[in-house]
Design an enzyme around this catalytic site. Structure first.
Site, PDB file in Angstrom:
ATOM      1  N   HIS A  62       0.896  -1.184  -0.058  1.00 29.61           N
ATOM      2  CA  HIS A  62      -0.005   0.050   0.001  1.00 29.61           C
ATOM      3  C   HIS A  62       0.719   1.349   0.075  1.00 29.61           C
ATOM      4  O   HIS A  62       0.489   2.244  -0.485  1.00 29.61           O
ATOM      5  CB  HIS A  62      -0.896  -0.051   1.201  1.00 29.61           C
ATOM      6  CG  HIS A  62      -2.099  -0.980   1.098  1.00 29.61           C
ATOM      7  ND1 HIS A  62      -2.155  -2.037   1.936  1.00 29.61           N
ATOM      8  CD2 HIS A  62      -2.792  -1.485   0.261  1.00 29.61           C
ATOM      9  CE1 HIS A  62      -3.078  -2.854   1.850  1.00 29.61           C
ATOM     10  NE2 HIS A  62      -3.506  -2.640   0.378  1.00 29.61           N
ATOM     11  N   ASP A  86     -10.058  -3.001   0.233  1.00 35.21           N
ATOM     12  CA  ASP A  86      -9.659  -3.148   1.567  1.00 35.21           C
ATOM     13  C   ASP A  86      -9.302  -1.758   2.336  1.00 35.21           C
ATOM     14  O   ASP A  86      -9.417  -1.840   3.551  1.00 35.21           O
ATOM     15  CB  ASP A  86      -8.312  -4.266   1.841  1.00 35.21           C
ATOM     16  CG  ASP A  86      -7.506  -3.616   0.810  1.00 35.21           C
ATOM     17  OD1 ASP A  86      -6.720  -2.646   0.884  1.00 35.21           O
ATOM     18  OD2 ASP A  86      -7.129  -4.386  -0.363  1.00 35.21           O
ATOM     19  N   GLU A 106     -14.458   1.163  -6.227  1.00 37.66           N
ATOM     20  CA  GLU A 106     -14.344  -0.264  -5.837  1.00 37.66           C
ATOM     21  C   GLU A 106     -15.662  -1.097  -6.421  1.00 37.66           C
ATOM     22  O   GLU A 106     -16.862  -0.664  -6.368  1.00 37.66           O
ATOM     23  CB  GLU A 106     -14.338  -0.491  -4.440  1.00 37.66           C
ATOM     24  CG  GLU A 106     -14.524  -1.717  -4.145  1.00 37.66           C
ATOM     25  CD  GLU A 106     -13.703  -2.980  -4.711  1.00 37.66           C
ATOM     26  OE1 GLU A 106     -12.344  -2.711  -4.339  1.00 37.66           O
ATOM     27  OE2 GLU A 106     -14.185  -3.800  -5.089  1.00 37.66           O
ATOM     28  N   ASP A 137     -17.731   0.153 -11.575  1.00 43.73           N
ATOM     29  CA  ASP A 137     -16.840  -0.465 -12.449  1.00 43.73           C
ATOM     30  C   ASP A 137     -15.442   0.661 -12.838  1.00 43.73           C
ATOM     31  O   ASP A 137     -15.884   1.438 -13.664  1.00 43.73           O
ATOM     32  CB  ASP A 137     -17.148  -1.223 -13.607  1.00 43.73           C
ATOM     33  CG  ASP A 137     -16.094  -1.853 -14.480  1.00 43.73           C
ATOM     34  OD1 ASP A 137     -15.075  -1.747 -14.062  1.00 43.73           O
ATOM     35  OD2 ASP A 137     -16.628  -2.700 -15.286  1.00 43.73           O
ATOM     36  N   GLY A 138     -14.221   0.308 -12.433  1.00 42.43           N
ATOM     37  CA  GLY A 138     -13.409   1.440 -12.809  1.00 42.43           C
ATOM     38  C   GLY A 138     -13.136   1.653 -14.344  1.00 42.43           C
ATOM     39  O   GLY A 138     -12.481   2.593 -14.898  1.00 42.43           O
ATOM     40  N   ASP A 155      -5.351  -0.455  -7.984  1.00 38.24           N
ATOM     41  CA  ASP A 155      -4.983  -1.383  -6.845  1.00 38.24           C
ATOM     42  C   ASP A 155      -5.823  -2.655  -7.361  1.00 38.24           C
ATOM     43  O   ASP A 155      -6.854  -2.814  -6.389  1.00 38.24           O
ATOM     44  CB  ASP A 155      -5.389  -0.662  -5.388  1.00 38.24           C
ATOM     45  CG  ASP A 155      -5.023  -1.827  -4.329  1.00 38.24           C
ATOM     46  OD1 ASP A 155      -4.579  -2.682  -4.545  1.00 38.24           O
ATOM     47  OD2 ASP A 155      -5.111  -1.046  -3.199  1.00 38.24           O
ATOM     48  N   SER A 156      -5.629  -3.332  -8.339  1.00 40.81           N
ATOM     49  CA  SER A 156      -6.291  -4.418  -8.844  1.00 40.81           C
ATOM     50  C   SER A 156      -5.852  -5.731  -8.337  1.00 40.81           C
ATOM     51  O   SER A 156      -4.649  -5.878  -7.959  1.00 40.81           O
ATOM     52  CB  SER A 156      -6.344  -4.385 -10.280  1.00 40.81           C
ATOM     53  OG  SER A 156      -4.950  -4.648 -10.911  1.00 40.81           O
ATOM     54  N   ASP A 158      -5.183  -9.821  -9.447  1.00 36.81           N
ATOM     55  CA  ASP A 158      -4.779 -10.410 -10.965  1.00 36.81           C
ATOM     56  C   ASP A 158      -5.966 -10.261 -11.943  1.00 36.81           C
ATOM     57  O   ASP A 158      -6.973  -9.985 -11.550  1.00 36.81           O
ATOM     58  CB  ASP A 158      -4.697 -11.834 -10.468  1.00 36.81           C
ATOM     59  CG  ASP A 158      -3.530 -12.298  -9.376  1.00 36.81           C
ATOM     60  OD1 ASP A 158      -2.788 -11.252  -9.013  1.00 36.81           O
ATOM     61  OD2 ASP A 158      -3.490 -13.415  -8.805  1.00 36.81           O
ATOM     62  N   PRO A 162     -13.669  -9.593 -12.676  1.00 35.11           N
ATOM     63  CA  PRO A 162     -13.925  -8.105 -13.050  1.00 35.11           C
ATOM     64  C   PRO A 162     -12.602  -7.240 -13.428  1.00 35.11           C
ATOM     65  O   PRO A 162     -12.637  -6.082 -13.845  1.00 35.11           O
ATOM     66  CB  PRO A 162     -14.690  -7.678 -11.907  1.00 35.11           C
ATOM     67  CG  PRO A 162     -14.190  -8.380 -10.693  1.00 35.11           C
ATOM     68  CD  PRO A 162     -14.075  -9.771 -11.366  1.00 35.11           C
TER      69      PRO A 162
END
Ligand code: SAM
Length: 276
Positions: A62, A86, A106, A137-138, A155-156, A158, A162
């Site tokens: 982070h 998170d 998010e 949805d980003g 900050d995705s 794998d 989505p």
């Protein structure tokens, strides 16, 4: 009886952690969400059986995803964070006083709810008045917002489910357009040992869109192989040309001005991914 959580890191490699207690298990419209209390890593969040974060090593990821970009841009007033439900990245972003607004997109409300309940150390930033959370949805968000942000962070997870679209060529082009004229992107870009084709493709794509693209890395014990890459793509500012004396004093556990610089030093095996 011993209980273990096992992630298949590749089809031939697994990581297992001993579980004290299963704290949560649910199915959202997007993924299986689970929280375990583990012996080595404390509380741990897994999505579709893949470790996302945990109390013990979360700070490395982070801090590196956020501070490198925010200290490269001289005035990052408006920031977009995609993913990161998170809360760990939001917590780090709001440490920067010059950030006036954080739009946090998010896709999964369940991840946000679980973070608030089981990861208060990470989700603490959600209460900052500068933070606006959009459950969306980003991929769609960057398509619909042009010339808006100074810094965008991805900050995705794998590239599955989505998150597939968050690694696509169209997405990166829309990120470029969603950034202001001197904006920059920082994205997590997976393992330099196990995701080499993906990293090479992402870099080749970004180099066609942004004038400056650099990889940096850190070590995250619970991610496959430990070594983990991030990619900074910038319209103007170079992370290696910034005046480190102007960095704000940040309370961190991994990131520092020296790490800001050294993280861009690549072993030849990593370097060949981005020069090809
Ligand atoms: N640090 C983590 C890692 O590298 O594994 C990423 C953690 S964070 C929990 C990833 C978040 O991205 C998840 O909560 C997931 O729901 C969210 N996400 C996935 N695809 C998304 C999309 N298209 N738009 C917005 N958020 C997305």
């Amino acid at each position: 009886m011993e209980v273990w959580f096992t992630e298949d890191q590749t089809k031939d490699l697994r990581i297992s952690v001993r579980v004290k207690e299963v704290l949560f298990s649910g199915q959202s419209p997007f993924q299986k969400v689970a929280v375990y209390d583990t012996v080595e890593f404390g509380r741990l969040l897994a999505l579709d059986n893949i470790i996302q974060t945990n109390i013990r090593d979360e700070y490395v990821y982070h801090e590196m995803l956020t501070h490198v970009g925010l200290n490269t841009h001289p005035n990052p007033k408006k920031v977009l964070l995609i993913g990161g439900g998170d809360g760990g990245s939001v917590r780090e972003i709001v440490k920067h006083d010059n950030v006036e607004k954080v739009v946090h997109v998010e896709i999964d409300q369940m991840v946000i709810d679980v973070a608030k309940k089981f990861f208060p150390e990470l989700s603490v930033g959600f209460n900052d008045p500068r933070v606006e959370i959009l459950v969306d949805d980003g991929v769609k968000h960057v398509k619909e917002n042009k010339n808006t942000y100074d810094v965008i962070m991805v900050d995705s997870p794998d590239p599955i489910g989505p998150a597939v679209g968050l690694y696509g060529d169209d997405f990166y082009r829309n990120v470029h357009e969603a950034l202001r004229e001197d904006g920059l992107l920082v994205a997590q870009t997976e393992s330099p040992h196990f995701n080499r084709d993906l990293i090479a493709r992402v870099h080749a794509t970004l180099k066609n869109i942004f004038p400056l693209v650099r990889m940096f890395w850190a070590v995250v014990p619970t991610y496959p192989g430990g070594a983990w890459t991030f990619t900074l793509a910038s319209k103007k500012y170079d992370p290696l040309a910034v005046d480190m004396d102007k960095f704000p004093a940040l309370k961190t556990k991994w990131y520092s001005p020296e790490i800001h610089r050294s993280a861009f030093v690549l072993p030849p095996y990593f370097q060949e991914l981005v020069t090809g």
